[in-house]
Design an enzyme around this catalytic site. Structure first.
Site, mmCIF file in Angstrom:
data_model
loop_
_atom_site.group_PDB
_atom_site.id
_atom_site.type_symbol
_atom_site.label_atom_id
_atom_site.label_comp_id
_atom_site.label_asym_id
_atom_site.label_seq_id
_atom_site.Cartn_x
_atom_site.Cartn_y
_atom_site.Cartn_z
ATOM 1 N N HIS A 1 -17.512 6.478 -25.862
ATOM 2 C CA HIS A 1 -16.386 6.070 -26.927
ATOM 3 C C HIS A 1 -16.918 4.840 -27.803
ATOM 4 O O HIS A 1 -16.034 4.272 -28.439
ATOM 5 C CB HIS A 1 -14.860 5.931 -26.200
ATOM 6 C CG HIS A 1 -14.189 7.098 -25.846
ATOM 7 N ND1 HIS A 1 -13.119 7.260 -25.048
ATOM 8 C CD2 HIS A 1 -14.457 8.400 -25.916
ATOM 9 C CE1 HIS A 1 -12.900 8.437 -24.682
ATOM 10 N NE2 HIS A 1 -13.715 9.092 -25.387
ATOM 11 N N THR B 1 -8.763 6.611 -15.023
ATOM 12 C CA THR B 1 -8.621 7.548 -16.253
ATOM 13 C C THR B 1 -7.403 8.461 -15.956
ATOM 14 O O THR B 1 -7.438 8.992 -14.846
ATOM 15 C CB THR B 1 -9.869 8.215 -16.597
ATOM 16 O OG1 THR B 1 -9.600 9.064 -17.621
ATOM 17 C CG2 THR B 1 -10.493 8.786 -15.501
ATOM 18 N N GLN C 1 -15.476 5.657 -20.536
ATOM 19 C CA GLN C 1 -14.605 5.729 -22.030
ATOM 20 C C GLN C 1 -14.393 4.438 -22.407
ATOM 21 O O GLN C 1 -13.951 4.357 -23.540
ATOM 22 C CB GLN C 1 -13.607 6.601 -21.552
ATOM 23 C CG GLN C 1 -13.625 8.012 -21.122
ATOM 24 C CD GLN C 1 -12.270 8.578 -20.717
ATOM 25 O OE1 GLN C 1 -11.517 8.783 -21.418
ATOM 26 N NE2 GLN C 1 -12.085 8.659 -19.358
HETATM 27 P P1 NAD Z 1 -5.707 5.752 -20.264
HETATM 28 O O1 NAD Z 1 -4.974 4.435 -20.880
HETATM 29 O O2 NAD Z 1 -5.070 6.985 -20.525
HETATM 30 O O3 NAD Z 1 -5.373 5.726 -18.536
HETATM 31 C C1 NAD Z 1 -5.415 4.612 -17.860
HETATM 32 C C2 NAD Z 1 -5.415 5.047 -16.403
HETATM 33 O O4 NAD Z 1 -5.863 4.077 -15.382
HETATM 34 C C3 NAD Z 1 -4.111 5.654 -15.759
HETATM 35 O O5 NAD Z 1 -4.281 6.819 -14.966
HETATM 36 C C4 NAD Z 1 -3.585 4.447 -14.777
HETATM 37 O O6 NAD Z 1 -2.885 4.885 -13.835
HETATM 38 C C5 NAD Z 1 -4.932 4.083 -14.397
HETATM 39 N N1 NAD Z 1 -5.150 2.605 -14.017
HETATM 40 C C6 NAD Z 1 -3.925 1.572 -14.319
HETATM 41 N N2 NAD Z 1 -4.431 0.464 -13.399
HETATM 42 C C7 NAD Z 1 -5.349 0.763 -12.697
HETATM 43 C C8 NAD Z 1 -6.239 0.035 -11.871
HETATM 44 N N3 NAD Z 1 -5.996 -1.276 -11.496
HETATM 45 N N4 NAD Z 1 -7.350 0.588 -11.229
HETATM 46 C C9 NAD Z 1 -7.666 1.913 -11.518
HETATM 47 N N5 NAD Z 1 -6.750 2.856 -12.001
HETATM 48 C C10 NAD Z 1 -5.774 2.056 -12.833
HETATM 49 O O7 NAD Z 1 -7.013 5.551 -19.990
HETATM 50 P P2 NAD Z 1 -8.112 6.474 -20.312
HETATM 51 O O8 NAD Z 1 -7.818 7.696 -19.810
HETATM 52 O O9 NAD Z 1 -9.395 5.988 -20.162
HETATM 53 O O10 NAD Z 1 -7.745 6.714 -22.014
HETATM 54 C C11 NAD Z 1 -8.624 6.888 -22.853
HETATM 55 C C12 NAD Z 1 -8.923 5.984 -24.077
HETATM 56 O O11 NAD Z 1 -8.579 4.487 -24.028
HETATM 57 C C13 NAD Z 1 -10.444 5.754 -24.205
HETATM 58 O O12 NAD Z 1 -10.671 6.625 -25.266
HETATM 59 C C14 NAD Z 1 -10.907 4.387 -24.277
HETATM 60 O O13 NAD Z 1 -11.790 4.286 -25.115
HETATM 61 C C15 NAD Z 1 -9.734 3.622 -24.627
HETATM 62 N N6 NAD Z 1 -9.375 2.419 -24.110
HETATM 63 C C16 NAD Z 1 -10.326 1.618 -23.743
HETATM 64 C C17 NAD Z 1 -10.180 0.405 -23.021
HETATM 65 C C18 NAD Z 1 -11.151 -0.469 -22.594
HETATM 66 O O14 NAD Z 1 -12.408 -0.505 -22.970
HETATM 67 N N7 NAD Z 1 -10.893 -1.346 -21.607
HETATM 68 C C19 NAD Z 1 -8.939 -0.051 -23.117
HETATM 69 C C20 NAD Z 1 -7.793 0.818 -23.411
HETATM 70 C C21 NAD Z 1 -8.021 1.948 -24.249
#
Ligand code: NAD
Ligand code: ZN
Length: 261
Positions: free
Chosen positions: A129, A198, A111
């Protein structure tokens, strides 16, 4: 060093299952890149604590106030451009090659919009995404893979006169059809799925592990906190992706080499 029992058990169960059904699906979310310094959308220090999604990351917002939507996306584009792959991204790329040498296919579904899996060396990544570094025109088929960061003006316009936008799926938009079809096909056919970083709240990606589970795949969750998926998974590794994945790779590598004739 002796590996944690949970980790060893997980590696063993994965290898056993993948011997019967040699496809490992891996589904990653924003937590995967947390240890690369990219904030997640929800939870502690989540991006949504600074911005409201409905103000900046919907198609309505993009057209109502394109300058504000661009400012938000440029904030994330700047963070993403400065980030490096972490040990978790690298371990997943190595795992793909390790498994391939043993006749097991790894399919990575993300994602994330940050290119870090590709930069770490994973191949065939299914991006649900989009890609925030890529900019596309809202009217013609102009594409720019290396659009300047920050954008030269807010909002930037295409030579054709229409608004440019980052090539990401905004809230309320459809996902790219080929990517979503490939992701669901992987979920339905895999012997096991790793669900990493996620919150399992954004559809349709959140359904992938349920589809895998219905098809009797082994589910492994890697996340420091519990999620709505936790009650359904066979193994929970409750730590950061950059910590867990290199250890899991190491365990799988040892076990697979023992299996070699
Ligand atoms: P989210 O932000 O909803 O959830 C993130 C999850 O990661 C949480 O459950 C959290 O507990 C967990 N987490 C935190 N630190 C962690 C670690 N070190 N190791 C493993 N897990 C950890 O993320 P999502 O469900 O992917 O949300 C969806 C949207 O956010 C997506 O559509 C994506 O496109 C977008 N997004 C992408 C990025 C990126 O590309 N890096 C960053 C922010 C948001
Ligand atoms: Zn154009």
């Amino acid at each position: 060093m002796e590996a944690e029992p949970a980790l060893r058990d997980t590696a063993l169960a994965l290898i056993e299952r993948l011997r019967d059904r040699p496809v490992l699906a891996v589904s990653t979310g924003a937590g995967m890149s947390r240890e690369s310094g990219i904030p997640t959308f929800r939870g502690e220090e989540g991006i949504w604590r600074e911005y409201r999604a409905e103000d900046v990351a919907t198609p309505q917002a993009l057209y109502a106030d394109p300058a504000l939507a661009w400012e938000f996306h440029d904030h994330l584009r700047t963070v993403v451009a400065k980030a490096d792959c972490n040990a978790g991204h690298i371990a997943l790329a190595r795992l793909e090659h390790l498994l391939a040498a043993h006749g097991i296919t790894q399919i990575l579904i993300t994602q994330n919009i940050d290119r870090l899996h590709e930069r770490a060396g994973s191949t065939g990544v299914i991006r649900l995404h989009g890609d925030i570094q890529r900019v596309v025109c809202t009217a013609c088929d102009h594409v720019d893979d290396d659009f300047p960061i920050p954008a030269p003006v807010y909002p930037p316009m295409c030579a054709c006169g229409a608004l440019l936008r980052p090539d990401v799926v905004l809230f309320g938009e459809m996902l790219p059809e080929t990517a979503i079809d490939a992701a669901f096909a992987a979920a339905a056919s895999c012997g096991a799925m790793l669900v990493i970083g996620t919150s399992v709240q954004v559809q349709p990606a959140a359904s992938l592990p349920w589809v895998a589970r219905e098809n009797e795949a082994l589910l492994v969750e890697i996340n420091p906190v519990e999620t709505p998926l936790t009650p359904l998974v066979h193994y929970s590794l409750r730590s950061g992706a950059a910590q867990v994945l290199p250890q899991l790779l190491q365990q799988m590598s040892v076990l697979l080499s023992k299996n070699d004739p």
